[in-house]
Design a protein around this motif. Structure first.
Motif, short mmCIF file in Angstrom:
data_model
loop_
_atom_site.label_atom_id
_atom_site.label_comp_id
_atom_site.label_asym_id
_atom_site.label_seq_id
_atom_site.Cartn_x
_atom_site.Cartn_y
_atom_site.Cartn_z
N UNK A 1 -11.01 5.73 -12.14
CA UNK A 1 -9.04 6.43 -11.55
C UNK A 1 -9.85 7.26 -10.92
N UNK A 2 -8.34 7.15 -9.82
CA UNK A 2 -8.36 7.33 -8.23
C UNK A 2 -8.35 9.53 -8.73
N UNK A 3 -9.18 9.93 -8.72
CA UNK A 3 -8.80 11.18 -9.22
C UNK A 3 -7.91 12.44 -8.04
N UNK A 4 -7.02 13.27 -8.94
CA UNK A 4 -5.59 13.38 -8.51
C UNK A 4 -5.29 12.82 -7.39
N UNK A 5 -5.60 11.37 -7.81
CA UNK A 5 -4.29 10.52 -6.41
C UNK A 5 -5.27 11.02 -4.90
N UNK A 6 -6.32 11.44 -5.00
CA UNK A 6 -7.05 11.66 -4.01
C UNK A 6 -6.81 9.98 -2.90
N UNK A 7 -7.56 9.00 -3.12
CA UNK A 7 -7.52 7.70 -2.65
C UNK A 7 -6.03 7.98 -2.26
N UNK A 8 -4.92 7.91 -2.98
CA UNK A 8 -3.57 7.26 -3.16
C UNK A 8 -3.10 7.92 -1.87
N UNK A 9 -3.33 8.91 -1.34
CA UNK A 9 -2.95 10.40 -0.86
C UNK A 9 -3.51 9.66 0.89
N UNK A 10 -4.84 8.84 0.79
CA UNK A 10 -5.11 7.88 1.65
C UNK A 10 -4.68 7.09 2.75
N UNK A 11 -3.43 6.51 1.67
CA UNK A 11 -2.57 5.22 2.60
C UNK A 11 -1.64 5.35 2.45
N UNK A 12 -0.85 4.93 2.85
CA UNK A 12 0.90 4.38 2.74
C UNK A 12 1.84 3.74 1.92
N UNK A 13 2.89 3.67 1.28
CA UNK A 13 3.26 3.30 0.13
C UNK A 13 3.76 1.97 1.48
N UNK A 14 3.75 0.47 0.53
CA UNK A 14 4.56 -0.43 1.34
C UNK A 14 5.59 -0.91 1.11
N UNK A 15 6.97 -0.21 1.52
CA UNK A 15 8.37 -0.77 1.06
C UNK A 15 8.90 -2.16 0.56
#
Length: 371
Positions: A210-224
């Protein structure tokens, strides 16, 4: 021996292991006395994961073997829990076993749901009465067979002063709407993927569960554009009652959508998946007949700080907290719920919430396998 002590066993769509909780169901809210998490052996986990998707080549044989092997791991968890708590088996009234969902087809022409974990093996190896197979009676009464935990939420968390929504973010996410007015209908339903897609994507690209605390997700940007495409799945617009699982939301589902977006950086996909979970939960809450309810989160996703932050941002004016603020541990809510449901079955009281499952009425849930 008459006892208010029950053991709840839960293994959800995340397939990360078995949660075993020793619960005193006498108080309200019930009291969590001891708990352990029993990881699944890697080979069994892989077998269970494969069984969640249709395949040929000895599927029935593999299912039968996994049914028994899973119950042996459950029994090991129970024995470890009793040792940890210093109790004997005869101090406990029963085990409430959710089992492992292998297939959930509430919308099929002949609706069915299948949870494995042989109760005979579990009863034999623990010398405890086992209550299991909670979902199928509700489905026989026209319900979805899920979610079942809303009845427990209503028992523990309803307030006469505040509208509340309990959100469980496991592999899939579900919510329970608890209006403060005594005569108002209680609602509950699955909102879509919780952690399942984020976890699978992290496993593929980080080799981490899993992505702990969403740390990896926070390094990217959502693609609308990708987020919009994912949210076009008909499940999100489907009115409740509704429930879902890995049959619908899995890596293959994601890959089909990604085919229209070649060469995306995986970190941006992860950021989009986090937004998918946050948006689907938040949209479902906004559509409830409640005005700015207090939101309480539980399940593994409650530990994802980035996800919690996004949910709070998308629900301005709503207080967003964890269920620990209500005295209920975020990690053990579901296991506690199945201990409580076992008690309801032995006392011959209904365990479903028709406003959540869509059943024709309240039903006594579960089969009993005596020690």
């Amino acid at each position: 021996m008459s006892s208010s002590l029950y053991i709840g066993l839960m293994s959800g769509t995340s397939l990360d292991g078995i949660d075993a909780a020793l619960v005193d169901v006498g108080p309200n809210p019930p009291e969590l006395l001891a708990h352990i998490h029993q990881p699944l052996p890697p080979a069994l986990k892989q077998s269970l994961l494969e069984l969640t998707q249709p395949s040929g080549d000895g599927e029935i044989d593999r299912l039968g073997a996994a049914d028994v092997e899973f119950s042996r791991v459950q029994a090991h968890a129970v024995k470890n829990l009793l040792e940890k708590s210093g109790l004997r088996a005869d101090h406990v009234a029963a085990i409430g076993s959710h089992g492992q969902t292998i297939r959930h087809r509430p919308d099929a022409p002949a609706p069915f749901t299948l949870q494995i974990g042989d109760p005979n093996t579990l009863a034999e190896q623990t010398t405890l009465t086992v209550v299991c197979d909670f979902r199928r009676r509700d489905m026989a009464a026209g319900g979805q067979g899920a979610p079942l935990v809303p009845a427990f939420h209503a028992h523990c968390c309803r307030s006469e002063q505040f509208d509340r929504v309990i959100v469980n973010i496991g592999g899939m996410a579900n919510l329970t709407a608890l209006p403060r007015h005594p005569g108002a209908e209680l609602l509950g339903f699955d909102t879509g993927p919780g952690n399942v897609l984020m976890d699978a994507w992290a496993q593929r690209h980080l080799n981490q569960p899993y992505d702990r605390d969403g740390q990896w997700a926070c390094q990217g940007e959502a693609i609308p554009a990708l987020l919009e495409t994912l949210l076009e799945d008909p499940f999100f617009a489907q009115p409740p009652p509704k429930s879902t699982g890995r049959e619908r939301f899995h890596l293959g589902w994601l890959e089909r959508h990604l085919a229209g977006f070649p060469e995306l950086d995986p970190v941006h996909v992860q950021a989009t998946l986090l937004q998918l979970t946050a948006c689907s939960i938040s949209q479902a809450i906004r559509e409830l007949p409640l005005q700015c309810p207090d939101i309480y989160l539980c399940g593994g996703g409650a530990h994802n700080r980035a996800l919690v932050k996004q949910i709070a941002q998308q629900l301005p004016g709503c207080q967003v907290e964890l269920t620990s603020a209500l005295g209920l541990d975020v990690d053990w809510m579901e296991a506690m719920a199945f201990a409580w449901l076992a008690m309801r079955r032995l006392e011959e009281k209904p365990g479903n919430l028709p406003g959540a499952t869509g059943a024709r009425g309240e039903r006594i849930l579960g089969g009993v396998y005596c020690a």
